[in-house]
Design an enzyme around this catalytic site. Structure first.
Site, PDB file in Angstrom:
ATOM      1  NE  ARG A   1       0.896 -12.711   0.036  1.00 14.65           N
ATOM      2  CZ  ARG A   1      -0.345 -13.070  -0.254  1.00 14.65           C
ATOM      3  NH1 ARG A   1      -1.367 -12.464   0.321  1.00 14.65           N
ATOM      4  NH2 ARG A   1      -0.552 -14.046  -1.096  1.00 14.65           N
TER       5      ARG A   1
ATOM      6  CG  ASN B   1       3.881  -7.026  -9.921  1.00 13.54           C
ATOM      7  OD1 ASN B   1       5.050  -7.234 -10.216  1.00 13.54           O
ATOM      8  ND2 ASN B   1       2.923  -6.889 -10.817  1.00 13.54           N
TER       9      ASN B   1
ATOM     10  CD  GLU C   1       6.150   7.378   1.314  1.00 10.82           C
ATOM     11  OE1 GLU C   1       5.055   7.344   0.750  1.00 10.82           O
ATOM     12  OE2 GLU C   1       6.804   8.406   1.421  1.00 10.82           O
TER      13      GLU C   1
END
Lengths: 328, 202, 708
Positions: free
Chosen positions: C597, C600, C674
């Site tokens: 998920r 933002n 990452e």
């Protein structure tokens, strides 16, 4: 940075007097090089003479070209319409130098006086004959990808960092200097000196002599000049190899005059006379340019990590000539 | 026209000119007179702290600084204006970018004593009260930063770029913003923020 | 679903950052602050035989000079997980070049810096191993982890494979170079130590400081409100932080030590050099029959640091025969450390370059080759909790215009320039650590949320605000997020893409706890809370409460035992190569990620963008250059250690493949910091091959490697 005294010079003569007579004194204008080196303890002047108040900032078109005051900053020179029009390689070299911020600070005189980026020179813990005579040259056998492939000596294989000086070579600029003994004018080709056995000496200037102006003589070749800079990243980096090429080509396509200057390959801005000789009188075509490019690398040698610069120089010269000749 | 020969001739001709015409010195004095008159003219100060007045964001600040104090350290350590960042202290990153008389410069390579008499603008002086400069607002809108450390320098550089009237196509903005390193890699968003602001004010 | 989470909300700390009001560690103003400047060694091995500090002591403004003679005694030897051995003047042994050997403390920065230049050391030099190739390879055993993974018989299968590629790939040492240099301000109040530290983890920093100084954890407070980039380099406590605290103790004043840019190439870690052999055996259709991934990596002579360079070879593709090994070599250097996707970023360059080579060897499209080797389980047979590799490859290819690619090397041109298009797959594991959170709702209808987690630029302030606001039923503007103080509830480091999953889950649970208490106050009538801030304010006022608190202590369950949990992605690069000059510029870049998920969209895309930019640096520019005679780094600055500048970076488009993974954690996030770099360098390297026909197996891809 060491402690130092600071003085503002209000006229050229007093500036000269204060630096010529004081071995611990040095000039400061834009400061981008000397402050940086002072932070590395490579330069430790006892007196900084601020010459930014001297009236040497003007950029003036003359009957014979453009006269650039030594204190004109790089961005102003690059933006000057007469420079951009009549000496495109000069404007290009300036705009490919450093960053917009540094170009707003650094002066033309300072640019010619800037010292090498050699890591061994800049690192006070390392051997460097230029910084500490007799200590050795760390770059010989060391990290030398960026070092000279021509013009070096047993004592020093640094490269000169200026883009501008390379372009100035290609337009036959003249450096006006002033010392206590008076004024003299030095063709840019004779301004910087090879390291030989005295790598600490970088220019023909005597102690205290001050650059007052750089004159750009108008010429057909200068108007057809081009500056090519090759570097790893797309901006804000010193040259791996650079080429300033200037060509005067007749209506019939024959080369009447040529200048080829190289950056990033030698301890001084390097004039490639052999390449020029291979151009003059020849037709301005790819074959001629290739021959000149090959000639430009004559005498070059690898010191370990920098051998690639030889092939790179050859290709860059060919490319720059094609641009200057209008074929690229 | 023969390139080399002409130049050499002109160089000789030029060097024969009176000195005053070349260096623009006071024409009333001969070279020798100037040299003599000048021997004790430069007055050195320091190395101990000397009075330095900096005009920052429209306010004068009277300080006592050693001549070696950089504008960057004067702002950050003396004036508490820490918005201007120290990223390298070597002129290689642009985090310290401020405006001096409206032009972008690296504060880390500027001696404070030499910044006197100039109008210095830092990131703290950009907004008017609560009203952000349009470029500041655009940086927020376009997410032109991540860690925020290079941001004040980016914004000051961008403000200068806009006032320099450089072309604002993408390629030009990238090149003219290349003196400001962003390790987080927000570059395309920085370019978007600058171009949006240029579009708005045009 | 409430639209707050996932929305591209502007950063809540944006205003502070664009006005210069966000203060970083070196900017903490304390009365009587003294300045410490470290003196570093200029030899890589031996000992400090003599150190002359007389001139430095006499210099103006100097308060003291700390060397091994007068340094406070501390415990520099004990090490916890992730700790590095500290070089804090407890003895005179020198293990690496630029190791701290003294600290000069003075009243101003200028005085301290000048005096530090006057310290003279004489060394008793010892033999140093400065060349990676000279160091003996050994099998690491740190932490009881087996560095090897074997399934089937990879070498036998390789020998019998219809198609083979077998090559060695090299990634040089790279340095993080966050724009904010490491900085510490340390202050003692009796036996209590407060440290303002540029760190990715205030809790781990507190633990280490407490151990070093023999204090209870409650005796140390570490604060990091803003840090100017970390990328792993600020993920462990380094010597300078302890030296700052020791200096403060020595002089009885608060002391600041801010590293210079050249010092950033000293004792604060780097990405270790890796030499990897990747051998792929495949059937004629490209299906893998064998995968061998052997890594040899640099570590220091005194510490063992090992990244899981080959780990992604157990995850990306299915193969019946697999061998992954990790070996180390001890070099007289500082200890390497985590650097953005430690392991995966280097491992991907090798594996994904090799997959590209296999695609050419088999004669199949590189995307098709990857799809043929897709798998539902990892090498140990665990099913993936979710896996969007196929969607990422397909959607990314579509957006990128992969179908326009002529697969023949050196076949595409744009004017003079050679054009290359390359792809690489990416994966990064989902981690989670225990974390707690506190939510305080006030009678004015606002809330404050606290976590010790640090926002290193990822957007933690913003996404945590969104998570809390959504759970509380408040608008973002009414929720104040406080981070970066070890006095706040526990959180792991902002590293390894762990913080959001861990602290974000805790914040959600704490907010739900507060919400439940509010609901109880409302007599369990949800309608009473429907009015948001006003309703909550009214409720608290009616109850006569000034504040109401929600807490949580969240931790991972047994999901790691049940599932292989990873983000996946596909990255596409288009390059322009100058065929004469060998210069490479990236012209376009497209990412597609399935990473759980997304909290933002705006800040997430910035993370992906940043990963791509790091990939450009890794592929084309970054290369720490040691003088192998001395072990000294000779490009310790940002003019010669090249990171990308604006002109190097094209538009980067990032596609988010939606994922709803119920297994990973309460908020369904997988971590995104990452993975953006993982496939980027390989995608660029593969594009360079496509453009030029030259396969560069040693990074960075600089002009000399393409001049031919």
């Amino acid at each position: 940075m060491n402690a130092f005294r600071y003085a503002q010079a209000h006229d050229v003569a007093s500036a000269l007097a204060s630096v010529a007579g004081d071995p611990g004194a040095t000039y400061i204008a834009g400061g981008t090089n000397v402050i940086d080196l002072m932070k590395e303890n490579v330069e430790r002047p006892a007196l900084l003479v601020d010459i930014t108040g001297l009236p040497l900032r003007g950029i003036e078109p003359t009957a014979h070209g453009v006269r650039v005051g030594a204190l004109a900053v790089m961005s102003d020179v690059a933006d000057h319409p007469a420079v951009a029009r009549d000496f495109p390689a000069v404007a290009q070299a300036l705009l490919l130098s450093a960053s917009p911020q540094l170009r707003n600070m650094a002066t033309i005189g300072g640019n010619l006086m800037q010292r090498t980026r050699c890591a061994y020179f800049r690192d006070a813990s390392q051997p460097c004959n230029k910084r500490a005579a007799g200590s050795g040259c760390g770059a010989l056998g060391g990290v030398n990808r960026r070092h000279a492939v021509i013009g070096g000596s047993e004592q020093c294989i640094c490269t000169h960092a200026s883009d501008l000086a390379v372009a100035l070579l290609a337009v036959d600029a003249v450096v006006h200097v002033r010392g206590r003994a008076g004024e003299r004018s030095i063709p840019i080709e004779h301004f910087h000196v090879l390291p030989g056995t005295t790598p600490q000496r970088e220019t023909v200037l005597e102690r205290g002599e001050l650059i007052t102006a750089v004159e750009l003589p108008a010429a057909a070749a200068a108007r057809n000049s081009y500056y090519l800079k090759v570097r790893d990243r797309a901006s804000y980096e010193f040259a791996l190899v650079s080429v300033a090429a200037a060509l005067d080509v007749s209506a019939g396509g024959r080369i009447r005059a040529a200048r080829v200057a190289l950056g990033g390959v030698a301890p001084i801005p390097w004039r490639a006379h052999a390449a020029e000789a291979a151009l003059v009188g020849k037709p301005a075509n790819a074959q001629t340019f290739a021959a000149a490019a090959a000639a430009a690398t004559r005498g070059m040698r690898s010191y370990g990590q920098n051998g690639f610069k030889i092939a790179l120089t050859q290709r860059a010269v060919a490319r720059a000539l094609a641009h200057a000749g209008g074929a690229a | 026209m023969e390139f080399g020969k002409v130049t050499r001739r002109r160089f000789l001709w030029r060097s024969a000119l009176p000195t005053i015409a070349v260096v623009g010195l006071d024409p009333r004095l001969s070279v020798a007179a100037q040299a003599v008159a000048s021997i004790s003219v430069v007055r050195a100060q320091g190395p101990e702290p000397i009075p330095v007045t900096l005009n920052v964001n429209g306010k004068p600040h009277a300080l006592q600084l050693e001549p070696r104090v950089t504008l960057l350290d004067a702002l950050r350590e003396r004036l508490g204006l820490t918005g201007t960042k120290k990223g390298c202290d070597q002129g290689t990153c642009g985090a310290c970018t401020v405006l001096a008389d409206g032009r972008r410069v690296n504060a880390c390579l500027t001696l404070a004593v030499m910044a006197q008499g100039k109008s210095i603008t830092t990131i703290e002086g950009l907004a008017s009260g609560d009203q952000l400069h349009p470029l500041q607002a655009a940086f927020i809108e376009h997410d032109g930063f991540q860690c925020g450390y290079c941001t004040p320098g980016q914004i000051m550089s961008g403000v200068a770029l806009l006032s320099e009237k450089r072309p604002t196509d993408e390629t030009s903005v990238r090149e003219w913003m290349s003196g400001n390193i962003c390790r987080c890699g927000a570059y395309p968003n920085i370019v978007a923020a600058i171009r949006a602001t240029a579009g708005r004010s045009a | 679903m409430n639209p707050l989470v996932g929305a591209p909300v502007d950063r809540v700390d944006g205003r502070l950052k664009v006005t210069g009001a966000a203060t970083y560690s070196a900017e903490v103003a304390l009365p009587n602050l003294a300045y410490g400047v470290m003196v570093l060694s200029s030899t890589a091995s031996g000992s400090v035989a003599a150190i002359d500090v007389a001139a430095a002591r006499r210099a103006p403004g100097v308060i003291d000079v700390m060397t091994s003679r007068n340094a406070p005694r501390v415990d520099a030897k004990s090490k916890g997980a992730g700790d590095r051995t500290l070089m804090v003047l407890q003895d005179d042994v020198v293990y690496y070049d630029r190791q701290p050997i003294a600290v000069v403390i003075a009243d101003t920065f200028e005085h301290a810096t000048d005096a530090a230049s006057l310290v003279r050391a004489r060394y008793a030099k010892a033999a140093a191993i400065t060349r990676f190739d000279d160091a003996a390879e050994y099998k690491p055993g740190a932490g009881g982890r087996d560095p090897d993974l074997r399934k089937g018989d990879a070498s036998a299968a390789l020998a019998q494979a219809a198609v083979k590629v077998d090559h060695t790939y090299v990634v040089p040492v790279e340095h993080h170079n966050p724009m904010e240099p490491h900085a510490t301000v340390a202050q003692w109040d009796g036996d209590r130590l407060t440290v303002y530290e540029a760190t990715q983890g205030v809790v781990s920093a507190r633990r280490k400081l407490a151990q070093v100084f023999g204090l209870p954890p409650t005796g140390v407070r570490v604060v990091a409100k803003f840090i100017g980039g970390g990328f792993g380099g600020k993920g462990t406590l380094w010597s300078h932080a302890v030296l700052a605290a020791m200096s403060a103790k020595l002089v009885g004043r608060p002391v600041k030590i801010a590293l210079t840019r050249p010092q950033m190439f000293g004792s604060v870690g780097f990405r270790p050099r890796t030499v990897q052999r990747v051998a792929l055996g495949a059937a004629a259709d490209g299906r893998l029959t064998s995968l061998v991934h052997e890594t040899s990596a640099q570590t220091s002579v005194f510490d063992e640091f090992m990244a899981g360079t080959g780990a992604l070879s157990a995850v990306l593709y299915g193969t019946p025969n697999l061998t992954i090994t990790h070996r180390l070599r001890r070099v007289n250097s500082a200890t390497p450390t985590f650097m953005r996707a430690p392991g995966e970023s280097c491992g991907s360059f090798a594996l994904e370059s090799a997959m590209d080579e296999l695609a050419y060897a088999v004669g199949v499209d590189p995307i098709e080759l990857r799809l043929r080797n897709d798998t539902d389980v990892d090498a140990q047979g665990l099913p993936f909790s979710s896996r969007a590799l196929r969607q990422c490859l397909e959607q990314g290819a579509e957006r990128f215009g992969w179908s326009r690619r002529d697969p023949r090397p050196r076949s595409m041109r744009d004017g003079r320039m050679l054009v290359g298009m390359g792809v690489a797959a990416a994966t990064y594991p989902t981690h989670r650590s225990p974390a707690s959170a506190l939510v305080q709702v006030r009678a004015d209808g606002s809330a404050t949320v606290r976590s010790a987690g640090v926002d290193i630029g990822t957007g933690a302030y913003t996404v945590f605000t969104q998570v809390a606001a959504e759970a509380l039923g408040l608008p973002v503007a009414r929720v104040r997020m406080e981070l970066g103080d070890s006095a706040f509830p526990n959180a792991p480091n902002a590293g390894g893409s762990t913080l959001t999953a861990s602290a974000g889950s805790a914040i959600k649970l704490a907010a739900l706890d507060a919400r439940a208490k509010l609901l109880a106050l409302a007599g369990n009538d949800p309608a009473a809370l429907a009015g948001g801030a006003d309703a909550i304010a009214a409720l608290l006022r009616r109850a006569g409460l000034a504040t109401l608190e929600g807490h949580s202590d969240a931790k991972p369950g047994d999901e790691q035992q049940k599932y292989a949990m990873h983000s996946f992605g596909a990255q596409f690069a288009e390059v322009r190569v100058d065929p004469d000059l060998g210069t490479v510029r990236v012209a376009r870049f497209v990412n597609a990620f399935g990473a759980g998920r997304i909290l933002n969209e705006k800040t997430a895309k910035s993370q992906f963008l940043g990963g791509a930019v790091w990939g450009i640096g890794m592929a084309l520019l970054e290369d720490t250059r040691y003088d192998e005679r001395t072990g000294r780094i000779m490009n310790a600055n940002l003019a010669e250690y090249l990171v990308p500048v604006n002109a190097d970076v094209p538009a980067v488009e990032s596609i988010i493949v939606p994922e709803d993974d119920p297994h990973v954690n309460e908020i369904g996030v997988k971590g995104i910091g990452e993975i953006g770099i993982v496939g980027a360098a390989a995608a660029i390297a593969n594009a360079v091959y496509h453009a030029t026909g030259t396969r560069v197996r040693e990074l960075p891809i600089t002009p000399e490697k393409l001049l031919g």
